[in-house]
Every structure is written in C-alpha cells, then in structure tokens.
Design a protein around this motif. Structure first.
Motif, PDB file in Angstrom:
ATOM      1  N   THR A 130       7.497  -3.739  -0.184  1.00 29.18           N
ATOM      2  CA  THR A 130       7.255  -3.629  -1.749  1.00 29.18           C
ATOM      3  C   THR A 130       8.798  -2.948  -2.144  1.00 29.18           C
ATOM      4  OG1 THR A 130       5.024  -3.073  -1.739  1.00 29.18           O
ATOM      5  CG2 THR A 130       6.126  -2.606  -3.626  1.00 29.18           C
ATOM      6  N   ARG A 164       7.121  -8.154  -4.202  1.00 31.44           N
ATOM      7  CA  ARG A 164       6.271  -8.197  -2.732  1.00 31.44           C
ATOM      8  C   ARG A 164       6.833  -9.093  -1.813  1.00 31.44           C
ATOM      9  NH1 ARG A 164       1.195  -6.419  -4.105  1.00 31.44           N
ATOM     10  NH2 ARG A 164       0.784  -6.332  -1.882  1.00 31.44           N
ATOM     11  N   ARG A 207       5.170  -9.302  -9.253  1.00 27.10           N
ATOM     12  CA  ARG A 207       4.800  -9.575  -7.959  1.00 27.10           C
ATOM     13  C   ARG A 207       6.131 -10.201  -7.223  1.00 27.10           C
ATOM     14  NH1 ARG A 207      -0.195  -9.031  -5.756  1.00 27.10           N
ATOM     15  NH2 ARG A 207       0.307 -10.311  -3.917  1.00 27.10           N
ATOM     16  N   PHE A 260       7.666   0.093  -9.739  1.00 30.30           N
ATOM     17  CA  PHE A 260       7.089  -0.592  -8.874  1.00 30.30           C
ATOM     18  C   PHE A 260       5.899  -1.275  -9.499  1.00 30.30           C
ATOM     19  CE2 PHE A 260       9.295   2.324  -6.312  1.00 30.30           C
ATOM     20  CZ  PHE A 260       9.758   1.711  -5.372  1.00 30.30           C
ATOM     21  N   SER A 267       3.941  -4.281  -8.675  1.00 32.84           N
ATOM     22  CA  SER A 267       2.711  -4.258  -7.855  1.00 32.84           C
ATOM     23  C   SER A 267       3.103  -3.785  -6.338  1.00 32.84           C
ATOM     24  CB  SER A 267       2.930  -5.947  -7.527  1.00 32.84           C
ATOM     25  OG  SER A 267       2.050  -6.403  -6.780  1.00 32.84           O
ATOM     26  N   ILE A 268       2.110  -3.017  -6.012  1.00 32.34           N
ATOM     27  CA  ILE A 268       2.294  -1.836  -4.919  1.00 32.34           C
ATOM     28  C   ILE A 268       1.512  -2.473  -3.823  1.00 32.34           C
ATOM     29  CG2 ILE A 268       2.259   0.459  -4.195  1.00 32.34           C
ATOM     30  CD1 ILE A 268       2.451   1.172  -7.332  1.00 32.34           C
ATOM     31  N   GLN A 302      -3.026   0.878  -6.739  1.00 30.85           N
ATOM     32  CA  GLN A 302      -1.843   0.859  -7.809  1.00 30.85           C
ATOM     33  C   GLN A 302      -2.415   1.502  -9.060  1.00 30.85           C
ATOM     34  OE1 GLN A 302       0.117  -2.779  -7.980  1.00 30.85           O
ATOM     35  NE2 GLN A 302       0.010  -2.909 -10.058  1.00 30.85           N
TER      36      GLN A 302
END
Ligand code: SF4
Length: 245
Positions: A218, A231, A228, A209, A211-212, A59
């Motif tokens: 995602t 996610r 997050r 994005f 939190s990848i 990330q």
C-alpha cells in the motif's frame, strides 16, 4: 417470488425467498438497490441475525458501527495478515473498545516467519497473488463457512472493476449471500456518516492512503489518482481476490 413494498420489520423479512441463489438474490437486490445503507442493514439483521459476518479492513469503522448498533455482539471479521500498518491494528482495537461487536481475527495458516521459511522472504514482492491467496483469500473462505451471509464495505466508486457491483448478490465461491450496503456511497457519504456518528478513524487516510491494505503493498495516492492506485502499485494487480467470484 412476489416481493412486498419496503416497510417495517415484517416487510423486511418478507422480502426474502425460500431459497437463496443467484436468481433470488438478484430479485432482492432489485428492491434494495436504491435503499439507504441503514435500511439495508435493518434488512440484513432481520433476515440473518447472528448468522452474518461483517468484513472490515479498518480503513474506516462504518460497518462495525452500522451493524454493532443494530445487533449486539455481531462478528466483525478482520483479516489479520501479519502485515498491517500499526495504525490499522490500533483502529481495530479502538473499534473493539467502543462498539458492541465481536472482533474475529481471521489468521492465515502460516505466520509471516513460517511463510518466509517455506516460500522465501517477502513473497508479496515476488508473487503477491500467492501471498494474498494464503493470507487473505483462503482464511476468509474458511471463516465464512460458518455464516449465511457476509457484509463488505466495497463501493462502486472504489474502482472500475466495482462500478456495477450489486447491493445483494449470491456469492457462489463461498456459497452464501453477499451484501454491500455502501455500494452506492461516494466519499462525501463516507465523510458525512463518520462526522455524524463521531467514528474513530484510521489516521492513514488523512495522510493520503485512500485505500488501505497490507503495509508492504500500500502506498499513498496522488491527487486525482484512483483510490486503489496505491494498492500493489506497479505489480499489475488491483484486487486481492476476495471480491472476485
Ligand atoms: S496485500 Fe501484500 S502482504 Fe498482504 S496478503 Fe496480499 S501480497 Fe501479501
């Protein structure tokens, strides 16, 4: 255990107990908790040398830089689930080109095609816990068996479940020391380090994005949303399991 004041390399290694366990890790954590990420990295390298594994989701590329500049050839563990965005894989390849680190692709026992054949297509949509267990948790546990310590980029601001995360702790599940040198960093600290060191970036972050992970699990997050929240959205899941003791 008597822990001396922080100082040069000798003092860094003198921080260490004879035996690593939950209690001694907590004592070391108390001394390192307010130290800079650079100082924590210096300590980790002085203490564990090549017996350390750096986990990196790509990330961002902070940990490969932070440790690659201190320990040439250090292992950077990338959980190659087979479900990553192209941008994430490209970021991994850029890290391999630019930094003196050894990228270790940690792969699951089953390819995506083999998993589809045995468990049905798109297991992530029906049972993400099982999918994460097979594609992330189990492969990481196997990979970590060769190290004395591992480093993660987890931060307290990532989510409420990480809000009290220590810098140094005993990882009982894997039987080794866990180090989170960025635990106290916020987004401004991340940005500052990336600019100062001209780091390669995963272009998905600029697209929202924040939190990848794997592409199917995602999504972008809206302004003001928890990073997050993108996610496993709508699946009642917030962690893949690798940071759960
Ligand atoms: S994040 Fe999604 S695709 Fe990746 S291992 Fe977990 S459930 Fe499977």
């Amino acid at each position: 255990m008597t822990i001396p004041a922080l100082g040069g390399a000798l003092a860094l290694t003198a921080l260490n107990p004879r035996e690593w366990n939950a209690e001694t890790c907590a004592e070391v954590n108390a001394r390192l908790e307010s130290a800079s990420a650079s100082h924590i990295a210096d300590w980790a390298v002085a203490t564990f040398g090549q017996r350390i594994g750096i986990a990196c989701s790509m990330q961002d590329t902070i940990l490969p830089h932070l440790f690659g500049t201190r320990l040439e050839g250090v292992d950077v563990l990338f959980l190659e689930t087979g479900y990553h965005f192209t941008e994430t894989v490209d970021t991994r390849d850029e890290v391999a080109r630019r930094f003196p680190v050894t990228i270790v692709d940690v792969r699951p026992e089953l390819s995506v095609e083999e998993q589809d054949a045995q468990y049905g297509k798109d297991l992530f949509a029906r049972d993400p816990n099982l999918c994460c267990q097979m594609r992330k948790v189990d492969p990481l546990a196997q990979a970590l068996s060769g190290y004395q310590a591992w480093v993660t980029g987890a931060r307290r601001v990532d989510s409420v479940t990480r809000s009290e995360m220590p810098v140094v702790s005993w990882d009982a599940k894997h039987g080794l020391v866990k180090i989170n040198p960025l635990a106290l960093w916020d987004d401004a600290d991340v940005e500052k380090y990336q600019v100062q060191n001209d780091l390669p970036r995963n272009p998905l972050v600029a697209q929202g994005f924040l939190s990848i992970g794997c592409a199917p699990c995602t999504r972008k997050v809206a302004p003001g949303e928890d990073a997050r929240a993108g996610r496993w959205a709508g699946q009642g899941k917030t962690e893949c399991g690798i940071h759960v003791g």
